[in-house]
Design an enzyme around this catalytic site. Structure first.
Site, PDB file in Angstrom:
ATOM      1  CE1 TYR A   1      -6.941  65.126 107.279  1.00 21.91           C
ATOM      2  CE2 TYR A   1      -8.127  66.492 105.727  1.00 21.91           C
ATOM      3  CZ  TYR A   1      -6.943  65.996 106.212  1.00 21.91           C
ATOM      4  OH  TYR A   1      -5.759  66.377 105.628  1.00 21.91           O
TER       5      TYR A   1
ATOM      6  CB  SER B   1      -6.580  70.027 105.486  1.00 18.45           C
ATOM      7  OG  SER B   1      -7.321  69.626 104.370  1.00 18.45           O
TER       8      SER B   1
ATOM      9  CE  LYS C   1      -5.074  67.913 108.626  1.00 18.84           C
ATOM     10  NZ  LYS C   1      -3.742  67.752 109.270  1.00 18.84           N
TER      11      LYS C   1
END
Ligand code: NAI
Length: 300
Positions: free
Chosen positions: A165, A152, A169
Site C-alpha cells: 500500500y 496516504s 501511495k
C-alpha cells in the site's frame, strides 16, 4: 460559495467513506457527478453495485445530478469506461478525484504476490487507467481541468504491514508531480491529499480521537477546494483529517559537498550530521531544478 454548477466531476470509490462524502458535497454545489464504485470488500474481493447506486439515490433525493459507474479502476477498460460514462452523460470532464482504494496488509516477509498486485492494481495502476483518458479528454477540450489523487501518510512516512500500500501511495505522488508538470500548460492541475478519516478501511481508533471528529465530511472540503478551478495549487500534497489541513512535501537539504579529490566512505560518515541537517531545506519544482542544484553546489 464555491459553485460546481455546469461542471462534471468523476469520483472513484464514491460508494463509501471519503468518496461518498466528496460526491454528496459536489452534487450539493451543483456538480454533475459520476459516482464510480466497484463495490466489494475492503480487500477488493467481490463486487456490489448497491454502494454506488445508494449514493446516486441520495444525491437524487437531494435534487442533485449524478450517474453511477460500476466499473473497476483496476483495468484499462474500466478506466476508459468510467470517463466514457461522464462523456456519454454530459459530454465533458472538468475534474477527477481518484480515490478508490483497498487494503491487503501483511508484513513484508509474508506478503504474497497476489496481495501486492491487487493493491498496486487498484491504487497505482487504477489511477493511471482513470486519469489517462481523463487527461486526454481535458487536453482536447482545452478548458483545463483539476485532478486530485489520494495518497496516504503510510506512503509518505511508512507503516508496519503496508509495504504494498505504501509503495502504491508514494508511487501516486510521483504520478501527481509529473501530471502537474505535464498538464500546467493546458491548465490541468494535479494535487494529492493524504486523508485521515474513520471509514471501513481505517477506523481512526488508533489515534484515540472521536469518530465524529474523523468523519469523512471533515476531509471533503479540501478535496472540493482542490477540484475547483479557483484553486491555484499545483503539484502539492495536503495532509488532512478532522479539520486539520497542512501541507507535506519532499525536500532537499543543503547537505555537504566533498572537497575535490578522493571521496571515501569514512569522509561521508565524518560529515553525516551535515548531510542529514535539514536546515534550509527546499522543495525543488521538478527534477530539472534538482539538476540546477547540482550545478549550483558543485560549481567552483
Ligand atoms: P472505503 O473502503 O470506505 O472506500 C473506498 C471505496 O473504493 C469503496 O467503496 C470500494 O468499493 C471502492 N473501490 C475499491 N476498489 C475499487 C475499484 N477497483 N474500482 C472502483 N472502486 C473501488 O475507504 P476510504 O477510507 O474512504 O478510502 C478512500 C481513499 O482514501 C483510499 O484511496 C484510501 O487508501 C485513502 N486513505 C484513507 C485513509 C483513511 O483514514 N480513511 C487514510 C489514508 C488514505
Amino acid at each position: 460559495m464555491l459553485s460546481f454548477e455546469d461542471r462534471v466531476v468523476v469520483v472513484t470509490g464514491a460508494g463509501r467513506g471519503l468518496g461518498r462524502a466528496y460526491a454528496l458535497e459536489l452534487a450539493r454545489r451543483g456538480a454533475r457527478v459520476v459516482v464510480n464504485d466497484f463495490g466489494g470488500e475492503p480487500d477488493g474481493e467481490g463486487a456490489d453495485r448497491s454502494a454506488a447506486s445508494a449514493v446516486v439515490a441520495e444525491i437524487e433525493a437531494e435534487g442533485g445530478a449524478s450517474v453511477a459507474s460500476f466499473d473497476s479502476v483496476a483495468t484499462p477498460e474500466g478506466g476508459e469506461a468510467i470517463i466514457r460514462r461522464a462523456l456519454d452523460s454530459w459530454g465533458r470532464v472538468d475534474a477527477v478525484i481518484s480515490n478508490a482504494g483497498i487494503l491487503r496488509d501483511s508484513s513484508f516477509g509474508k506478503l504474497s504476490g497476489r496481495d501486492l498486485d491487487a493493491v498496486l492494481d487498484v491504487h497505482l495502476r487504477g489511477a493511471f487507467f482513470v486519469l489517462q483518458p481523463a487527461f486526454r479528454t481535458m487536453k482536447e477540450a482545452g478548458r483545463g481541468g483539476r485532478i486530485v489523487l489520494t495518497t496516504s501518510a503510510s506512503g509518505l512516512f511508512g507503516q508496519f504491514g503496508q509495504t504494498n500500500y505504501a509503495a502504491a501511495k508514494m508511487g501516486l505522488v510521483g504520478l501527481m508531480k509529473t501530471l502537474a508538470i505535464e498538464g500546467a500548460r493546458a491548465g490541468i492541475v494535479a494535487n494529492a491529499i493524504a486523508p485521515f478519516a474513520a471509514t471501513r478501511l481505517t477506523g481512526g481508533a488508533d489515534a484515540g480521537l472521536d469518530e465524529e471528529l474523523l468523519a469523512p465530511d471533515r476531509v471533503a472540503p479540501i478535496a472540493l477546494a482542490l477540484a475547483h478551478e479557483r484553486c491555484s495549487a499545483n503539484g502539492e500534497i495536503f495532509l488532512c483529517g478532522g479539520g486539520w489541513f497542512t501541507r507535506c512535501w519532499v525536500s532537499v537539504a543543503r547537505g555537504w559537498v566533498a572537497a575535490s579529490g578522493s571521496i571515501t566512505p569514512e569522509s561521508v560518515l565524518d560529515h553525516f550530521e551535515q548531510i542529514r541537517d535539514r536546515t534550509d531545506a527546499m522543495e525543488p519544482r521538478d527534477a530539472m531544478e534538482v539538476g540546477r542544484l547540482f550545478q549550483d553546489r558543485l560549481s567552483p
